[in-house]
Design a protein around this motif. Structure first.
Motif, mmCIF file in Angstrom:
data_model
loop_
_atom_site.group_PDB
_atom_site.id
_atom_site.type_symbol
_atom_site.label_atom_id
_atom_site.label_comp_id
_atom_site.label_asym_id
_atom_site.label_seq_id
_atom_site.Cartn_x
_atom_site.Cartn_y
_atom_site.Cartn_z
ATOM 1 N N SER A 62 4.553 4.037 -11.969
ATOM 2 C CA SER A 62 4.996 5.276 -12.239
ATOM 3 C C SER A 62 3.876 6.322 -11.383
ATOM 4 C CB SER A 62 4.400 5.774 -13.833
ATOM 5 O OG SER A 62 4.215 7.268 -14.112
ATOM 6 N N GLY A 63 4.820 7.384 -10.734
ATOM 7 C CA GLY A 63 3.899 8.231 -9.770
ATOM 8 C C GLY A 63 3.655 7.602 -8.691
ATOM 9 N N VAL A 64 3.968 6.698 -8.236
ATOM 10 C CA VAL A 64 3.346 5.831 -7.092
ATOM 11 C C VAL A 64 4.380 5.676 -6.156
ATOM 12 C CG1 VAL A 64 2.052 3.792 -6.267
ATOM 13 C CG2 VAL A 64 1.403 4.889 -8.281
ATOM 14 N N GLN A 65 4.218 5.628 -4.796
ATOM 15 C CA GLN A 65 5.512 5.172 -3.488
ATOM 16 C C GLN A 65 5.325 3.720 -3.369
ATOM 17 O OE1 GLN A 65 7.881 7.486 -2.892
ATOM 18 N NE2 GLN A 65 6.791 8.839 -4.323
ATOM 19 N N GLY A 66 6.152 3.239 -3.035
ATOM 20 C CA GLY A 66 6.070 1.785 -2.462
ATOM 21 C C GLY A 66 5.176 1.702 -1.297
ATOM 22 N N ASN A 67 4.904 2.686 -0.562
ATOM 23 C CA ASN A 67 4.146 2.480 0.967
ATOM 24 C C ASN A 67 2.661 2.492 0.117
ATOM 25 O OD1 ASN A 67 4.312 5.098 0.060
ATOM 26 N ND2 ASN A 67 3.785 5.834 2.118
ATOM 27 N N GLU A 68 2.378 3.236 -0.907
ATOM 28 C CA GLU A 68 1.065 3.085 -1.499
ATOM 29 C C GLU A 68 0.718 1.692 -1.861
ATOM 30 O OE1 GLU A 68 -0.295 7.136 -3.473
ATOM 31 O OE2 GLU A 68 1.955 6.754 -3.938
ATOM 32 N N CYS A 69 1.706 1.060 -2.647
ATOM 33 C CA CYS A 69 1.454 -0.370 -3.095
ATOM 34 C C CYS A 69 1.235 -1.136 -2.027
ATOM 35 C CB CYS A 69 2.640 -0.768 -4.035
ATOM 36 S SG CYS A 69 2.772 0.167 -5.438
ATOM 37 N N GLY A 70 1.843 -0.867 -0.690
ATOM 38 C CA GLY A 70 1.785 -1.794 0.404
ATOM 39 C C GLY A 70 0.449 -1.774 1.028
ATOM 40 N N ALA A 71 0.169 -0.447 0.970
ATOM 41 C CA ALA A 71 -1.500 -0.111 1.318
ATOM 42 C C ALA A 71 -2.658 -0.980 0.805
ATOM 43 C CB ALA A 71 -1.710 1.276 1.356
ATOM 44 N N VAL A 72 -2.479 -0.900 -0.766
ATOM 45 C CA VAL A 72 -3.355 -1.645 -1.468
ATOM 46 C C VAL A 72 -3.171 -2.947 -1.251
ATOM 47 C CG1 VAL A 72 -3.954 -2.124 -3.718
ATOM 48 C CG2 VAL A 72 -3.319 0.392 -3.405
ATOM 49 N N ALA A 73 -1.974 -3.619 -1.179
ATOM 50 C CA ALA A 73 -1.997 -5.029 -1.023
ATOM 51 C C ALA A 73 -2.486 -5.264 0.318
ATOM 52 C CB ALA A 73 -0.256 -5.534 -1.064
ATOM 53 N N ARG A 74 -2.245 -4.554 1.416
ATOM 54 C CA ARG A 74 -2.891 -5.076 2.709
ATOM 55 C C ARG A 74 -4.436 -4.811 2.883
ATOM 56 N NH1 ARG A 74 1.697 -2.398 4.074
ATOM 57 N NH2 ARG A 74 0.734 -0.322 4.113
ATOM 58 N N SER A 75 -4.978 -3.960 1.991
ATOM 59 C CA SER A 75 -6.324 -3.640 1.953
ATOM 60 C C SER A 75 -6.963 -4.812 1.326
ATOM 61 C CB SER A 75 -6.608 -2.348 1.057
ATOM 62 O OG SER A 75 -6.611 -2.724 -0.229
ATOM 63 N N LYS A 76 -6.436 -5.546 0.398
ATOM 64 C CA LYS A 76 -6.839 -6.779 -0.217
ATOM 65 C C LYS A 76 -7.063 -8.100 0.757
ATOM 66 C CE LYS A 76 -7.307 -4.712 -3.740
ATOM 67 N NZ LYS A 76 -8.471 -3.760 -3.762
ATOM 68 N N ARG A 77 -6.541 -7.784 1.774
ATOM 69 C CA ARG A 77 -6.792 -8.799 2.982
ATOM 70 C C ARG A 77 -8.632 -8.851 3.274
ATOM 71 N NH1 ARG A 77 -2.275 -7.018 7.155
ATOM 72 N NH2 ARG A 77 -0.564 -7.935 5.916
ATOM 73 N N ARG A 78 -9.191 -7.711 2.931
ATOM 74 C CA ARG A 78 -10.403 -7.809 3.064
ATOM 75 C C ARG A 78 -11.252 -8.547 2.104
ATOM 76 N NH1 ARG A 78 -11.911 -1.553 3.458
ATOM 77 N NH2 ARG A 78 -10.663 -1.561 1.426
ATOM 78 N N PHE A 79 -10.718 -9.174 1.134
ATOM 79 C CA PHE A 79 -11.170 -9.996 0.074
ATOM 80 C C PHE A 79 -12.378 -11.075 0.847
ATOM 81 C CE2 PHE A 79 -8.762 -10.383 -4.222
ATOM 82 C CZ PHE A 79 -9.150 -8.894 -4.170
ATOM 83 N N ARG A 80 -11.904 -11.488 1.859
ATOM 84 C CA ARG A 80 -12.613 -12.701 2.560
ATOM 85 C C ARG A 80 -14.144 -12.178 2.811
ATOM 86 N NH1 ARG A 80 -8.393 -12.965 6.599
ATOM 87 N NH2 ARG A 80 -6.764 -13.984 5.678
ATOM 88 N N GLU A 81 -14.254 -10.671 3.064
ATOM 89 C CA GLU A 81 -15.706 -10.059 3.268
ATOM 90 C C GLU A 81 -16.598 -10.315 1.980
ATOM 91 O OE1 GLU A 81 -14.904 -5.934 4.108
ATOM 92 O OE2 GLU A 81 -13.660 -6.683 5.826
ATOM 93 N N VAL A 82 -16.073 -10.244 0.930
ATOM 94 C CA VAL A 82 -16.957 -10.432 -0.482
ATOM 95 C C VAL A 82 -16.791 -11.545 -1.282
ATOM 96 C CG1 VAL A 82 -16.984 -7.893 -0.560
ATOM 97 C CG2 VAL A 82 -15.115 -9.144 -1.539
ATOM 98 N N CYS A 83 -15.924 -12.382 -0.926
ATOM 99 C CA CYS A 83 -15.458 -13.867 -1.642
ATOM 100 C C CYS A 83 -16.205 -15.011 -1.131
ATOM 101 C CB CYS A 83 -13.842 -14.090 -1.746
ATOM 102 S SG CYS A 83 -13.144 -12.582 -2.750
ATOM 103 N N PRO A 84 -16.501 -15.652 -1.774
ATOM 104 C CA PRO A 84 -17.129 -17.187 -1.312
ATOM 105 C C PRO A 84 -16.267 -17.841 -0.519
ATOM 106 C CG PRO A 84 -16.652 -17.303 -3.595
ATOM 107 C CD PRO A 84 -16.380 -15.933 -3.512
ATOM 108 N N SER A 85 -16.898 -18.551 0.446
ATOM 109 C CA SER A 85 -15.903 -19.412 1.491
ATOM 110 C C SER A 85 -15.629 -20.729 0.874
ATOM 111 C CB SER A 85 -16.362 -19.281 2.931
ATOM 112 O OG SER A 85 -17.680 -19.730 2.584
#
Length: 140
Positions: free
Chosen positions: A117-140
């Protein structure tokens, strides 16, 4: 009146994890999505559904988390329900004893972001792409 007029900018994440047989593990991961590290509930996060499927080949659960697009977009471990739940999955799921023939990318297989609701598809894509940074804070 549309929800975007009310200021609700909601998205959902379908957190796919490689566990379905140990119900308590799935429940702990789902609970982690609702609670900050301090044990306080996230005010803007709701659990919509937990679906587990387990047979000889397919062992997977999907935890549906709804929140504001801003909440899902945060990367801080302390303030992001998706990240806290993912960390719980990494801690709780042992892939060395995993059974089944379906390919497994890890404890967390994927986490697509869908607009509600009230969100554009490109915003969801930006959030998904930002999660690639999980490696910075997740254990290896």
């Amino acid at each position: 009146m549309s929800s975007s007029r009310l200021g609700l900018r909601l998205a959902a994440c379908l957190l796919n994890i490689s566990e379905a047989r140990r119900k308590y593990v799935v429940e702990n991961i789902a609970k982690a999505a609702l609670l900050e590290k301090t044990g306080q509930e996230y005010p803007e996060v709701s659990m919509l559904n937990v679906f587990s499927f387990s047979d000889q080949d397919y062992i997977r659960s999907v935890i549906t988390i709804a929140a504001s697009i801003n909440e899902l977009g945060k990367i801080s471990v302390s303030f992001n329900s998706l990240l806290v739940a993912s960390l719980e999955a990494f801690k709780s799921i042992t892939l060395q004893v995993r059974e089944g023939i379906l390919s497994c990318l890890g404890a967390v297989n994927l986490f697509p972001i869908y607009l509600l609701s009230g969100v554009q598809g490109n915003e969801c894509g930006a959030v998904a792409r930002s999660k690639r940074r999980f490696r910075e804070v997740c254990p290896s």
